[in-house]
Design a protein around this motif. Structure first.
Motif, PDB file in Angstrom:
ATOM      1  N   GLN A 235       0.831  -1.249   0.222  1.00 32.04           N
ATOM      2  CA  GLN A 235      -0.054  -0.179   0.030  1.00 32.04           C
ATOM      3  C   GLN A 235       0.730   1.316  -0.010  1.00 32.04           C
ATOM      4  O   GLN A 235       0.275   2.241  -0.237  1.00 32.04           O
ATOM      5  CB  GLN A 235      -1.024   0.186   1.377  1.00 32.04           C
ATOM      6  N   VAL A 236       2.072   1.378   0.333  1.00 31.55           N
ATOM      7  CA  VAL A 236       3.007   2.357   0.426  1.00 31.55           C
ATOM      8  C   VAL A 236       3.839   2.481  -0.956  1.00 31.55           C
ATOM      9  O   VAL A 236       4.643   1.628  -1.348  1.00 31.55           O
ATOM     10  CB  VAL A 236       4.082   2.390   1.748  1.00 31.55           C
ATOM     11  N   GLU A 237       3.463   3.465  -1.724  1.00 34.82           N
ATOM     12  CA  GLU A 237       4.323   3.735  -2.746  1.00 34.82           C
ATOM     13  C   GLU A 237       5.003   4.894  -2.570  1.00 34.82           C
ATOM     14  O   GLU A 237       4.660   5.820  -2.125  1.00 34.82           O
ATOM     15  CB  GLU A 237       3.214   4.202  -4.197  1.00 34.82           C
ATOM     16  N   LEU A 238       6.287   4.834  -3.196  1.00 38.40           N
ATOM     17  CA  LEU A 238       7.308   5.918  -3.243  1.00 38.40           C
ATOM     18  C   LEU A 238       7.558   6.561  -4.572  1.00 38.40           C
ATOM     19  O   LEU A 238       7.781   5.769  -5.536  1.00 38.40           O
ATOM     20  CB  LEU A 238       8.665   5.386  -2.688  1.00 38.40           C
ATOM     21  N   ILE A 239       6.948   7.710  -4.784  1.00 42.14           N
ATOM     22  CA  ILE A 239       7.284   8.587  -6.016  1.00 42.14           C
ATOM     23  C   ILE A 239       8.574   9.309  -5.763  1.00 42.14           C
ATOM     24  O   ILE A 239       8.898   9.852  -4.886  1.00 42.14           O
ATOM     25  CB  ILE A 239       5.913   9.408  -6.213  1.00 42.14           C
ATOM     26  N   HIS A 240       9.251   9.135  -6.954  1.00 44.12           N
ATOM     27  CA  HIS A 240      10.704   9.894  -6.837  1.00 44.12           C
ATOM     28  C   HIS A 240      10.602  11.207  -7.272  1.00 44.12           C
ATOM     29  O   HIS A 240       9.848  11.756  -8.257  1.00 44.12           O
ATOM     30  CB  HIS A 240      11.559   9.140  -7.831  1.00 44.12           C
TER      31      HIS A 240
ATOM     32  N   GLY B  34       7.575  12.795 -11.164  1.00 42.97           N
ATOM     33  CA  GLY B  34       6.808  11.774 -10.476  1.00 42.97           C
ATOM     34  C   GLY B  34       5.840  11.087 -10.943  1.00 42.97           C
ATOM     35  O   GLY B  34       4.879  10.433 -10.649  1.00 42.97           O
ATOM     36  N   LEU B  35       5.672  11.355 -12.291  1.00 44.68           N
ATOM     37  CA  LEU B  35       4.363  11.056 -13.289  1.00 44.68           C
ATOM     38  C   LEU B  35       4.801   9.723 -13.903  1.00 44.68           C
ATOM     39  O   LEU B  35       3.948   8.900 -14.231  1.00 44.68           O
ATOM     40  CB  LEU B  35       4.082  11.936 -14.136  1.00 44.68           C
ATOM     41  N   LEU B  36       6.235   9.433 -13.971  1.00 48.70           N
ATOM     42  CA  LEU B  36       6.630   8.154 -14.671  1.00 48.70           C
ATOM     43  C   LEU B  36       7.704   7.586 -14.019  1.00 48.70           C
ATOM     44  O   LEU B  36       8.529   8.309 -13.717  1.00 48.70           O
ATOM     45  CB  LEU B  36       6.966   8.791 -16.024  1.00 48.70           C
ATOM     46  N   LYS B  37       7.822   5.975 -13.760  1.00 52.23           N
ATOM     47  CA  LYS B  37       8.946   5.392 -13.455  1.00 52.23           C
ATOM     48  C   LYS B  37       9.910   5.310 -14.549  1.00 52.23           C
ATOM     49  O   LYS B  37       9.517   5.035 -15.753  1.00 52.23           O
ATOM     50  CB  LYS B  37       8.519   4.131 -12.773  1.00 52.23           C
ATOM     51  N   PRO B  38      11.224   5.489 -14.280  1.00 54.05           N
ATOM     52  CA  PRO B  38      12.185   5.243 -15.521  1.00 54.05           C
ATOM     53  C   PRO B  38      11.966   3.972 -16.305  1.00 54.05           C
ATOM     54  O   PRO B  38      12.014   4.269 -17.583  1.00 54.05           O
ATOM     55  CB  PRO B  38      13.570   5.131 -14.361  1.00 54.05           C
TER      56      PRO B  38
ATOM     57  N   CYS C 247      13.066  11.739 -25.178  1.00 53.40           N
ATOM     58  CA  CYS C 247      13.364  11.910 -23.576  1.00 53.40           C
ATOM     59  C   CYS C 247      12.040  12.408 -22.724  1.00 53.40           C
ATOM     60  O   CYS C 247      11.702  13.300 -23.107  1.00 53.40           O
ATOM     61  CB  CYS C 247      14.572  12.734 -23.321  1.00 53.40           C
ATOM     62  N   ARG C 248      11.680  11.427 -21.878  1.00 56.15           N
ATOM     63  CA  ARG C 248      10.853  11.863 -20.973  1.00 56.15           C
ATOM     64  C   ARG C 248      11.075  12.026 -19.678  1.00 56.15           C
ATOM     65  O   ARG C 248      10.280  11.830 -18.525  1.00 56.15           O
ATOM     66  CB  ARG C 248       9.862  10.551 -21.077  1.00 56.15           C
ATOM     67  N   SER C 249      12.269  12.539 -19.507  1.00 60.38           N
ATOM     68  CA  SER C 249      12.715  12.610 -18.119  1.00 60.38           C
ATOM     69  C   SER C 249      11.983  13.791 -17.294  1.00 60.38           C
ATOM     70  O   SER C 249      11.802  13.765 -15.999  1.00 60.38           O
ATOM     71  CB  SER C 249      14.420  13.384 -18.367  1.00 60.38           C
ATOM     72  N   GLY C 250      11.320  14.853 -18.206  1.00 59.37           N
ATOM     73  CA  GLY C 250      10.417  15.945 -17.278  1.00 59.37           C
ATOM     74  C   GLY C 250       9.373  15.076 -16.534  1.00 59.37           C
ATOM     75  O   GLY C 250       9.268  15.496 -15.637  1.00 59.37           O
ATOM     76  N   GLU C 251       8.774  14.048 -17.231  1.00 59.35           N
ATOM     77  CA  GLU C 251       7.693  13.268 -16.441  1.00 59.35           C
ATOM     78  C   GLU C 251       8.434  12.427 -15.259  1.00 59.35           C
ATOM     79  O   GLU C 251       7.659  12.404 -14.167  1.00 59.35           O
ATOM     80  CB  GLU C 251       6.971  12.313 -17.247  1.00 59.35           C
TER      81      GLU C 251
ATOM     82  N   LEU D 291       3.064  18.607 -15.422  1.00 63.67           N
ATOM     83  CA  LEU D 291       2.804  19.991 -14.608  1.00 63.67           C
ATOM     84  C   LEU D 291       2.585  21.239 -15.382  1.00 63.67           C
ATOM     85  O   LEU D 291       3.242  21.224 -16.498  1.00 63.67           O
ATOM     86  CB  LEU D 291       4.216  20.036 -13.657  1.00 63.67           C
ATOM     87  N   GLU D 292       1.595  22.108 -14.968  1.00 62.26           N
ATOM     88  CA  GLU D 292       1.330  23.144 -15.836  1.00 62.26           C
ATOM     89  C   GLU D 292       2.361  24.279 -15.687  1.00 62.26           C
ATOM     90  O   GLU D 292       2.814  24.899 -14.428  1.00 62.26           O
ATOM     91  CB  GLU D 292       0.123  24.038 -15.146  1.00 62.26           C
ATOM     92  N   ALA D 293       3.316  24.412 -16.594  1.00 61.82           N
ATOM     93  CA  ALA D 293       4.418  25.389 -16.600  1.00 61.82           C
ATOM     94  C   ALA D 293       4.067  26.828 -16.677  1.00 61.82           C
ATOM     95  O   ALA D 293       3.529  26.909 -17.749  1.00 61.82           O
ATOM     96  CB  ALA D 293       5.736  24.856 -17.129  1.00 61.82           C
ATOM     97  N   SER D 294       4.590  27.776 -16.131  1.00 60.00           N
ATOM     98  CA  SER D 294       4.501  28.984 -16.541  1.00 60.00           C
ATOM     99  C   SER D 294       5.276  29.275 -17.867  1.00 60.00           C
ATOM    100  O   SER D 294       6.370  28.737 -17.939  1.00 60.00           O
ATOM    101  CB  SER D 294       4.807  29.915 -15.514  1.00 60.00           C
ATOM    102  N   PRO D 295       4.858  30.500 -18.588  1.00 59.45           N
ATOM    103  CA  PRO D 295       5.534  30.661 -19.797  1.00 59.45           C
ATOM    104  C   PRO D 295       7.006  31.322 -19.112  1.00 59.45           C
ATOM    105  O   PRO D 295       6.879  32.087 -18.308  1.00 59.45           O
ATOM    106  CB  PRO D 295       4.853  31.571 -20.408  1.00 59.45           C
TER     107      PRO D 295
END
Lengths: 380, 95
Positions: free
Chosen positions: A53-58, A321-325, A313-317, A374-378
């Motif tokens: 039940q405990v998930e660690l998001i990086h 913490g939206l994507l595991k490597p 490259c999806r390193s932004g996600e 994530l919503e990034a500001s311009p």
């Protein structure tokens, strides 16, 4: 007491794990902010020992990973100039800029040197008065005080051939941005212990209260991580959301007053772009006006840079913490530490590098679910 | 890069008007700036990052933390599982 082995004791780890297993009744998602913590977790398999039940998001706490491409390209441009000695921490050398990295600049004749401390760069400047010495000043609140002291010393000693290319970032605005993201799943934070060794904990109670999220200051050894998880889960199960210090041996509530005073003298808060994430308001430091002559961007007037990230490259996600490597199709195939597409595969604290180092034989690339970044500001 | 590690102060000296120390990291020695921890003494441990001591390591709170970990689950071990005890006072005896 050596402060390392004692906090890796397997028998005590078992007690902490038993306590966590006994406490958890529901699924919880926690984020460890710092890349150093991510490495401890993956290296020791802590995520696999915790209850399901405990998930660690990086989290995004890898300074090498979040340094924006534009700044990397400025570094490459400055380092290529004749008469410049460009000094950097080692793990910046392989970070890909647009089309090349600092290793390439060195192989093409640039004088790029790896130093252990920013003070080493200052020494090089004193030994080479006819050269321009530039230090690549990246990092979180832990690295900012050493760089601030170095600029302060340069000014005090009148060393005018030294300058700093600054791209410092701050943790609390990043926590704020993560909590405001529409796809945020984080319910509790393990805050970065060494950032708090410098800054103390004063910035966190307001964040914890406003977002109703527990924030537990956590260290870097396996027992520290488990204690951070135990305290965060205990708060979540009780419906609490306060700031706790689970790293008292290295974190005082007030931080380090001498370092805080130096930061206030040398730097001022600014908006900062994070690689793969975008601009986060108030999330960085730049040199204050009275130190402007030591600002490499000002001294070298680097302009006209066009940046281009590799599309695959999806390193932004990963950083959000939206994507595991291992959910990235390029992981371990076209993207490895020798041929990295993004900084998360380069840095010793990058999540992709941690998975590659400790997990790639156990993992198969898994297809990822679509995510909303994530919503990034311009910029600007 | 951001990693900071505990080290033990071996000696302290002023160099070029800056307070510096030789610090031992499990056999590897480095020169470390003490300007942010001017009252750090020989024999003490500190968190060191890129050549700067950033915070003293407090032995007393380290011991307290380890004692807390050692005590987790102790009450249960000492007095036994409450359900088992409720089932009968002699069960589990003679071990």
């Amino acid at each position: 007491m050596k402060y390392i082995d004692e906090f890796q004791d397997p028998a005590l780890a078992r007690r902490l794990l038993d306590e966590i297993h006994a406490t958890v009744t529901r699924p919880w998602a926690l984020m460890e902010v710092c890349g150093g913590q991510t490495h401890t977790i993956i290296r020791h398999g802590i995520d696999q020992l915790l209850p399901d039940q405990v998930e660690l998001i990086h989290g995004p706490g890898c300074p090498v990973c979040v340094t924006p491409l534009e700044v990397i390209d400025k570094a490459l441009e400055i380092a290529s100039r004749p008469g410049v000695i460009f000094c950097s921490f080692g793990d910046m050398l392989r970070v890909p800029g647009t089309g090349r990295d600092l290793f390439r600049v060195r192989s093409e004749g640039g004088d790029v040197r790896v130093v252990y401390s920013p003070l080493d760069a200052l020494t090089i400047a004193r030994q080479n008065p006819d050269r321009e010495v530039v230090f690549f000043g990246i990092g979180f609140e832990t690295t900012a005080p050493p760089n601030a002291m170095t600029v302060h010393q340069a000014k005090k000693l009148g060393i005018r051939n030294f300058s700093l290319l600054v791209s410092h970032v701050r943790v609390p605005p990043a926590i704020e941005a993560i909590m405001l993201s529409p796809s945020c799943r984080v319910q509790g934070f393990l805050a970065a212990g060494h950032v708090c060794s410098v800054m103390g904990v004063a910035e966190y109670p307001e964040l914890a209260a406003r977002h109703r999220v527990p924030i537990v200051v956590t260290g870097f050894e396996p027992l520290d991580i488990l204690e951070g998880v135990r305290r965060t889960v205990r708060q979540l199960e009780r419906g609490e959301h306060t700031v706790e210090n689970a790293y008292a041996r290295a974190v005082r509530p007030e931080g380090n007053p001498a370092a805080l005073a130096m930061l206030a003298d040398v730097f001022e808060v600014t908006d900062r772009a994070w690689r793969g994430i975008g601009v986060i308001p108030g999330s960085g430091w730049r040199l204050a006006d009275r130190y402007r002559e030591f600002d490499a961007e000002h001294r070298f007037q680097v302009t006209g840079i066009t940046t281009q990230e590799p599309a695959e490259c999806r390193s932004g996600e990963v950083l959000q913490g939206l994507l595991k490597p291992n959910e990235c199709a390029a992981f371990g195939t076209v993207c490895t530490p020798r041929t990295p597409l993004g900084a998360t595969m380069v840095s010793s604290e990058g999540a992709c590098a941690a998975y590659y180092l400790y997990r790639r034989l156990d993992l198969q690339a898994a297809p990822a679910a679509p995510t909303t970044p994530l919503e990034a500001s311009p910029v600007g | 890069m951001c990693l900071a590690v505990p080290g033990r102060v071996l000696d302290i000296a002023e160099r070029d008007g800056t307070r510096m120390a030789t610090v031992d990291f499990g056999g590897v020695q480095k020169e470390v700036c003490l300007e942010y921890l001017p009252d750090l003494r020989v024999g003490e441990y500190a968190i060191v990052h890129v050549g700067f001591a950033l915070q003293r390591l407090d032995e007393e709170s380290a011991k307290q933390t380890l004692e807390l970990f050692a005590e987790l689950g102790m009450l249960q071990e000492e007095f036994g599982d409450p359900w088992e005890l409720a089932a009968g006072p002699d069960e589990g005896a003679g071990e």
